[in-house]
Design an enzyme around this catalytic site. Structure first.
Site, mmCIF file in Angstrom:
data_model
loop_
_atom_site.group_PDB
_atom_site.id
_atom_site.type_symbol
_atom_site.label_atom_id
_atom_site.label_comp_id
_atom_site.label_asym_id
_atom_site.label_seq_id
_atom_site.Cartn_x
_atom_site.Cartn_y
_atom_site.Cartn_z
ATOM 1 N N ARG A 85 0.853 -1.190 0.000
ATOM 2 C CA ARG A 85 0.000 0.000 0.000
ATOM 3 C C ARG A 85 0.886 1.236 0.000
ATOM 4 N NH1 ARG A 85 2.289 1.998 3.836
ATOM 5 N NH2 ARG A 85 0.761 3.663 3.879
ATOM 6 N N GLY A 86 0.237 2.396 -0.199
ATOM 7 C CA GLY A 86 0.968 3.634 -0.409
ATOM 8 C C GLY A 86 1.091 3.871 -1.905
ATOM 9 N N ALA A 87 0.689 5.053 -2.363
ATOM 10 C CA ALA A 87 0.565 5.293 -3.806
ATOM 11 C C ALA A 87 1.819 4.944 -4.609
ATOM 12 C CB ALA A 87 0.139 6.741 -4.057
ATOM 13 N N ARG B 243 -7.262 -0.226 -6.804
ATOM 14 C CA ARG B 243 -7.323 0.912 -5.876
ATOM 15 C C ARG B 243 -7.604 2.177 -6.692
ATOM 16 N NH1 ARG B 243 -4.697 0.521 -0.958
ATOM 17 N NH2 ARG B 243 -6.067 2.254 -0.407
ATOM 18 N N ASP C 39 -2.076 10.583 -2.103
ATOM 19 C CA ASP C 39 -2.413 9.523 -3.049
ATOM 20 C C ASP C 39 -2.784 10.079 -4.420
ATOM 21 O OD1 ASP C 39 -2.878 6.510 -1.799
ATOM 22 O OD2 ASP C 39 -2.781 8.104 -0.322
ATOM 23 N N ASN D 269 -5.580 12.328 0.444
ATOM 24 C CA ASN D 269 -4.691 11.511 1.272
ATOM 25 C C ASN D 269 -5.561 10.732 2.251
ATOM 26 O OD1 ASN D 269 -1.938 10.737 1.978
ATOM 27 N ND2 ASN D 269 -2.258 11.834 3.890
ATOM 28 N N LYS D 270 -4.929 9.951 3.084
ATOM 29 C CA LYS D 270 -5.653 9.077 4.009
ATOM 30 C C LYS D 270 -6.706 9.857 4.790
ATOM 31 C CE LYS D 270 -5.208 5.592 4.172
ATOM 32 N NZ LYS D 270 -6.032 4.664 3.339
#
Length: 345
Positions: free
Chosen positions: A47-49, A90, A240, A250-251
């Site tokens: 995970r993480g762009a 995603r 992201d 973002n988150k």
């Protein structure tokens, strides 16, 4: 400095750090088929762009490798189908789409046999990985010129995990923190736990511990109190997807953090590579927001913690308006969000 690489190419397969098992267990997951890579992205093993982009690039190669034809047109049609499956994993992380598009463009522009195209695709995936690592290091370096002059040693608050685990290595927001630490300007990291998946408490804190960077975990709703008490000198988060005007997805929880920082005059920075900027979107209103399974909210392990009959809403991201962002730290330089368009290639 302990080196953390979430995506590793080794012996003709991909090894992923299983981020759903951290911090209790460090486990590597072997991926040799694109279908397994798609599942790993969807279930957040990776995970993480930026890391998703790297993983997707390798996923494209793994899929290409298994296509059993020597006819170029047939090969490219199969590759398009693989790309579509990977794109569906995603929806918010723009690096996913960027990396897939780059791999497709490479395939279509490469003249030669199918085997030659496959070889170039592997080289391109490796190049994407190498470039992202260099980009993160450049972001960290560029951050040193925008640090507040006082105090000498800064306490930085971050949200979610935008570290080595979320990139090819080093990190974006946590890459900034690593650079500030190396420069002797860091006092401590405050890491929001980041509900509901706790990436701050589990992953950011884990990365800091690996490198002996002082870290304090707080619950998400403590951030305002900490700023009110003067405990935070600056906020640095990842992204992201960033729209052309600087609005940043973002988150979930990032937007609220930016509002609080504005209220308390705490500098709020976004650290992200230019590959995370979607110049085709004028504003953040156009960014698709992924909604995840509600079990992430109501379940801890196998235990349901809320009463029956409750409804749930679980967006994975929110959008922070550009006017709440002090600056966007990129691999080229740090810019005011309104100036982001000037960096368009």
């Amino acid at each position: 400095m302990n080196t953390i690489y979430p995506v590793i190419w080794s012996n003709n397969k991909v090894l992923l750090i299983d981020q759903t098992s951290l911090p209790s267990r460090y486990t590597l997951v072997e991926i040799s088929r694109y279908e397994d890579m798609a599942k790993a992205i969807k279930t957040m093993i990776v995970r993480g762009a930026p890391a998703i982009g790297v993983a997707a690039a390798y996923g494209m190669y793994l899929g290409a490798r298994d296509i059993q034809t020597q006819d170029r047109e047939t090969f490219l049609k199969h590759l398009d189908k693989i790309a579509q499956i990977l794109r569906q994993t995603r929806p918010t992380a723009v690096n996913l789409f960027w990396a897939i598009s780059r791999m497709l463009k490479t395939a279509y522009e490469t003249l030669g046999t199918v085997e030659e195209i496959k070889k170039i695709l592997l080289e391109t995936a490796q190049k994407i990985q190498e470039e992202d690592l260099q980009t993160c290091q450049a972001i960290g370096h560029n951050s040193l010129s925008i640090l507040p002059t006082n105090p000498e040693k800064l306490t930085i608050l971050t949200h979610c995990n935008a570290g080595a685990l979320a990139t090819a290595g080093y990190g974006t927001a946590l890459g900034v923190i690593r650079s500030v630490w190396t420069a002797g300007r860091l006092n401590r990291v405050f890491a929001d736990e980041t509900r509901p998946r706790l990436q701050g408490a589990k992953l950011t804190a884990w990365e800091c511990v690996q490198e002996k960077i002082p870290v304090t975990v707080i619950s998400d709703n403590m951030a305002a109190h900490c700023m009110q008490k003067g405990l935070i000198d600056m906020v640095v988060v990842g992204a992201d997807r960033i729209a052309a005007n600087g609005d940043t997805a973002n988150k979930i929880g990032t937007y609220g953090l930016a509002v609080i920082a504005k209220m308390h005059q705490v500098p709020f920075y976004v650290a992200a590579p230019l590959s995370t900027v979607d110049f085709s979107l004028e504003t953040g209103d156009l960014i698709p927001i992924e909604e995840r399974d509600p079990s992430e909210l109501y379940q801890i392990g196998n235990t349901v913690i809320y009463p029956d009959g409750v409804d749930y809403y679980n967006p994975a991201f929110d959008v922070t308006p550009a006017d709440l962002i002090t600056g966007i730290i990129t691999e080229q330089k740090t810019v005011n969000p309104k100036e982001l368009i000037t960096l368009k290639g």
